[in-house]
Enzyme design. Structure first.
Site: not given
Length: 285
Positions: A69-70, A141-142, A171, A182-183, A186-187
């Site tokens: 993905d990167g 993505n974000d 944090d 989903t990146a 999601l974590s």
């Protein structure tokens, strides 16, 4: 397709090998092949056929990435909306690079025949203004605000559509597109959003108050995050690839962009197939 742009994960011998063989096949068909600069350098090619990653999409009629993905993100968020992008998965988890190596040759044949099934994905424009950093960026993505390695919990104020939402002590904070759900989102415990929905997700990272939960909002509402913490290392990270320091009083504004990205879909599976495969959900029914 008169010009095809190629980008490969340069630390992967397999990715560089398939990029080289694909370029040879395309050239044999009379298709011009160009590369991003790191890929061209890794393949020992001259600079005449290479572009900066931010410019590769504008120089191409089709983009193909080999890696994870990167690798795809590094060129996709800069690509014009009309340029389809194939993300070929080279063994990484990859939610965006959903094309498997074994299905790539047939998919490439279909695309060269003009049979392209591409899905438009929304991107966000991100601007930073204030006493510290300033700049304008685009993410697929974000946008993530997080603390440095030795920093304590950071404090941020969030407004949505001109209305105050809350002050977060955490944090960090993730502002995600549906594609990016989903990146990192999601974590961090955020929800999975169907990639073509008109939504924006705000997810706190390890919030000090457990009642601070992720929130899903319409994507036509601007999100403004104001940094309240002083004398600490705080960073804005964009698609996990670009980072700038932000300071007390800086405002990070995230808005839906007019720019979209066109990702080529596998003809052999849908989005839920991808989720089942990547997240190891149950297969049978």
């Amino acid at each position: 397709m008169r010009t095809v742009g190629l980008s490969a994960k340069i630390t992967s011998t397999a990715a560089l090998g398939i990029a080289r063989s694909t370029a040879q096949e395309l050239a044999a068909r009379g298709v011009r092949v160009v590369y991003d600069q790191p890929t061209a350098a890794a393949l020992g090619l001259d600079e005449d056929s290479s572009f900066a990653r931010s410019e590769l999409g504008a120089a191409s009629d089709l983009l193909i990435t080999f890696g994870g993905d990167g690798t795809l993100l590094s060129v996709a968020r800069h690509a014009p909306a009309g340029v389809p992008i194939i993300g070929v998965n080279m063994g990484t988890l990859g939610f965006l690079t959903e094309i498997r190596m074994e299905e790539f040759p047939e998919l490439l044949e279909q695309i060269l025949r003009g049979e392209v099934l591409a899905e438009r994905r929304v991107t966000f424009d991100v601007s930073v203004e204030g006493n510290g950093a300033s700049g304008h960026y685009r993410v697929l993505n974000d946008a993530v605000i997080n603390k440095g390695a030795l920093a304590r919990i950071i404090e941020m104020s969030v407004d949505v559509g001109g209305q105050f939402v809350s002050t977060f002590r955490a944090d960090g904070l993730i502002v995600s597109t549906p594609t990016g759900s989903t990146a990192y989102n999601l974590s961090a415990g955020g929800p999975i959003i169907y990639p073509t929905m008109g939504a924006i997700v705000i997810t706190p990272i390890c919030p000090h108050m457990l009642s601070n939960r992720p929130i899903v909002l319409p994507d036509d509402l601007p999100v403004v995050v104001t940094i309240l913490t002083r004398d600490q290392e705080v960073f804005l990270t964009l698609d996990g690839q670009e980072g700038v320091p932000v300071n007390e009083g800086d405002r990070v504004t995230v808005t839906k962009s007019d720019h979209t990205v066109s990702l080529v879909q596998s003809p052999n599976k849908n989005y839920f197939d991808v989720l089942r495969n990547k997240l190891k959900w149950g297969e049978g029914r």
